[in-house]
Motif scaffolding. Structure first.
Motif, PDB file in Angstrom:
ATOM      1  N   LYS A  76     -51.047  -2.620  81.358  1.00 28.02           N
ATOM      2  CA  LYS A  76     -49.990  -1.831  80.748  1.00 28.02           C
ATOM      3  C   LYS A  76     -48.902  -1.614  81.785  1.00 28.02           C
ATOM      4  N   GLU A  77     -47.680  -1.569  81.307  1.00 27.33           N
ATOM      5  CA  GLU A  77     -46.581  -1.346  82.240  1.00 27.33           C
ATOM      6  C   GLU A  77     -46.725   0.042  82.841  1.00 27.33           C
ATOM      7  N   SER A  78     -46.589   0.094  84.161  1.00 27.03           N
ATOM      8  CA  SER A  78     -46.718   1.376  84.818  1.00 27.03           C
ATOM      9  C   SER A  78     -45.448   2.203  84.585  1.00 27.03           C
ATOM     10  N   ALA A  79     -45.628   3.492  84.664  1.00 28.79           N
ATOM     11  CA  ALA A  79     -44.491   4.390  84.481  1.00 28.79           C
ATOM     12  C   ALA A  79     -43.535   4.215  85.660  1.00 28.79           C
ATOM     13  N   PRO A  80     -42.250   4.324  85.409  1.00 22.71           N
ATOM     14  CA  PRO A  80     -41.317   4.183  86.526  1.00 22.71           C
ATOM     15  C   PRO A  80     -41.551   5.297  87.543  1.00 22.71           C
TER      16      PRO A  80
END
Length: 163
Positions: free
Chosen positions: A116-120
């Motif tokens: 999953k894309e990590s949070a900025p």
């Protein structure tokens, strides 16, 4: 003149590729698609049964595969879930058989889920007054790693406040 009376309900519907159609109708059109539809329905029913039989944390992370020669393949999201599935395998196999599935064994495999894309990264914001106070503190300290870090932080936040 038409072969069918205008009030007849038995008139066949003509295929019009421009009209939206139900997926079930499209899959019923040919034998190959009928077999595909049967497989999709079987997978959906198996997924429903697994969701009912497994705890929530497992049901959300386990996908059924196809049944081949009485062996059902189950795909777990990671090794820990696969180990838990192996632990409850005898009970799960019995429950599936009671629900009418022609399954003699389970083959548990790991199929990693895509990352999953990590949070900025968080961007800290500091008011102009805070940056000024930090700069004054850095000025009042003796030269040290702490003083350098505070000076860099104050400079960074001062330039951000000017934007």
């Amino acid at each position: 003149m038409s072969r069918f009376p205008s009030n007849s309900r038995s008139a066949p519907q003509r295929f019009d590729p421009r009209r939206p159609q139900a997926v079930a109708d499209v899959l019923d059109r040919t034998d190959a698609f009928r077999a595909l539809r049967a497989g999709v329905e079987q997978m959906a029913a198996l997924q429903r049964d697994l969701s009912a039989l497994l705890p929530d944390y497992l049901a959300a992370n386990v996908e059924p595969g196809f049944i081949k020669d009485g062996v059902l393949a189950l795909f777990a999201a990671h090794n820990a879930l696969a180990a838990r599935l192996r632990h409850i395998e005898p009970r799960l196999l019995g429950d599936l058989q009671q629900r009418g599935w022609a399954v003699n064994a389970l083959k548990i495999r790991v199929r990693p889920q895509p990352m999953k894309e990590s949070a900025p990264p968080k961007q800290a914001r500091m008011s102009a007054a805070g940056a000024s106070a930090l700069h004054e503190l850095a000025e009042s300290l003796e030269p040290s790693p702490l003083q350098e870090a505070l000076a860099k932080m104050a400079a960074r936040h001062r330039t951000q406040g000017n934007r």
